[in-house]
Each structure stands twice: as C-alpha cells, then as structure tokens.
Scaffold this active site. Structure first.
Site, mmCIF file in Angstrom:
data_model
loop_
_atom_site.group_PDB
_atom_site.id
_atom_site.type_symbol
_atom_site.label_atom_id
_atom_site.label_comp_id
_atom_site.label_asym_id
_atom_site.label_seq_id
_atom_site.Cartn_x
_atom_site.Cartn_y
_atom_site.Cartn_z
ATOM 1 N N SER A 99 0.808 -1.137 -0.023
ATOM 2 C CA SER A 99 -0.011 -0.064 0.028
ATOM 3 C C SER A 99 0.869 1.355 0.009
ATOM 4 O O SER A 99 1.710 1.554 -0.976
ATOM 5 C CB SER A 99 -0.885 -0.058 1.201
ATOM 6 O OG SER A 99 -1.828 1.108 1.168
ATOM 7 N N HIS A 134 -2.560 -1.064 -3.436
ATOM 8 C CA HIS A 134 -3.729 0.024 -3.082
ATOM 9 C C HIS A 134 -3.607 1.097 -4.105
ATOM 10 O O HIS A 134 -2.644 1.797 -3.837
ATOM 11 C CB HIS A 134 -3.877 0.265 -1.550
ATOM 12 C CG HIS A 134 -4.373 -0.825 -0.672
ATOM 13 N ND1 HIS A 134 -3.766 -0.620 0.559
ATOM 14 C CD2 HIS A 134 -4.956 -1.818 -0.936
ATOM 15 C CE1 HIS A 134 -4.443 -1.822 1.119
ATOM 16 N NE2 HIS A 134 -4.975 -2.749 0.447
ATOM 17 N N ASP A 150 -4.530 -4.571 5.858
ATOM 18 C CA ASP A 150 -5.069 -5.251 4.970
ATOM 19 C C ASP A 150 -3.766 -6.304 4.557
ATOM 20 O O ASP A 150 -2.796 -5.959 4.624
ATOM 21 C CB ASP A 150 -5.374 -4.611 3.767
ATOM 22 C CG ASP A 150 -5.841 -5.243 2.571
ATOM 23 O OD1 ASP A 150 -6.557 -6.383 2.995
ATOM 24 O OD2 ASP A 150 -5.837 -5.021 1.494
#
Length: 192
Positions: A15, A42, A135
C-alpha cells in the site's frame, strides 16, 4: 524450506510507499524466474493503470494488468486493476470482482491472498510490504493455514510499517526481510 519446485506462485500485497518498494524487488527478478507473481497495490478507484506500464519498462519478466478469466502463466507479473478485487480461481485462472470493499480497499490484499491460498495451498508464497492499514493480515493467516510460505518486509525498513506489523501480530512468519533482501530471496526459490 521446501524444494524449489514445490512453489507454484507468489502473491504480493502493498500500500503506502508501494511504488518505491516494488521498484526494489520486481526488477531484481531474473528473466528465468519461473513463478507467476500476483500483486495488489492499493490505488484510488479512478487511478489509471500506470503500474503495468511502469514496471514493464523495468522488469525482465512480462508485466500485465490482470484480466477476468485469464489463465495464470508462469514467469509473469500481474497487477490488480484499479477498483477491482483480484482473485485466483481453483483452476489457476484470474477473476475480477466489484464486490464491496474489504478493509476499505478495492482491490484488497486479503481477497487475493485468501483465494490464492485456496488455489495453491502449500505452493503459495505470500509477501507483505509497506502499508498503512491492516489489509493482508487475514490473507497471510490463510496462507499459513494452507501450508504456504510467509515473507514480511521488516517494519523498520518500511515507509509505512502498519501492514507488516499487522501480519506479525497475527501470525508467525517464515522470513522477515528488508526490501533489498526480498528480491534476492524470491530468486532463491528457483534453481535456475
């Protein structure tokens, strides 16, 4: 560690700080790297698909944006498209979905990792890199349950350490490596 031929695929979740992190790993993969590499980075829902173009100019391996029902090829890098979950089907084909966000994200790392764990079992290598949320922790736990190999970027080397920390708090990993070490480690999984 298992023998080289036991590994069938690599999944990477990343991310915040991901572009710089991936630039230290993907170009290091040798042209003969035999495993498919599936990546969730992401990105915003209206982002353009710059990642496959960016990395295709820097990597020895072919790099693509994943397409629905596409067979997964060895030695190929696939990025999840913006605003789609990327999943692996049991017959080792890709699937895309616009189902609800997971961990406030679409694509979500957990969705890719959990489906890939079910498809590849102990042949899967999971890699979590820099990121600013949790995540990927559930996905890494699923990979562990299925007998796969877990690699986490060392939090002190991460631009945003929350994603690696979330994994370390939830599951025992096999390797905690710096960015400079991860590319070489992945190459060591094959004997070429």
């Amino acid at each position: 560690m298992k023998s080289d031929s036991d590994y069938k695929a690599v999944v990477i979740g990343v991310s915040a700080g991901g572009l710089a992190a991936l630039e230290k790993i993907l170009p290091k993969l040798k042209g003969s790297f035999p495993l498919p590499v599936l990546i969730v980075q992401h990105v915003g829902p209206v982002s353009d698909s710059y990642l496959p173009i960016h990395f295709s100019m820097r990597c020895a391996l072919p790099v693509y944006e994943a397409e629905d029902k596409q067979p997964i090829e060895a030695g190929t890098i696939y990025f999840a498209p913006p605003n789609y979950h990327l999943m692996v089907e049991l017959k080792h084909t890709l699937a895309l979905s616009t189902e609800d966000r997971v961990n406030f994200s679409r694509p979500a790392v957990d969705v890719l990792f959990e489906t890939a764990a079910d498809a590849y079992g102990p042949g899967l290598v999971g890699v979590i890199l820099t990121g600013s949320n949790g995540d990927g922790a559930a996905g890494m736990a699923r990979i562990k349950q299925r007998g796969g190999l877990l690699v986490v970027q060392s939090p002190e080397s991460a631009e945003a350490p929350q994603m690696p920390m979330a994994v370390l708090e939830r599951v025992e990993v096999d390797h905690q490596l710096s960015l400079d070490e991860i590319g070489h480690f992945l190459n060591s999984l094959s004997s070429d």
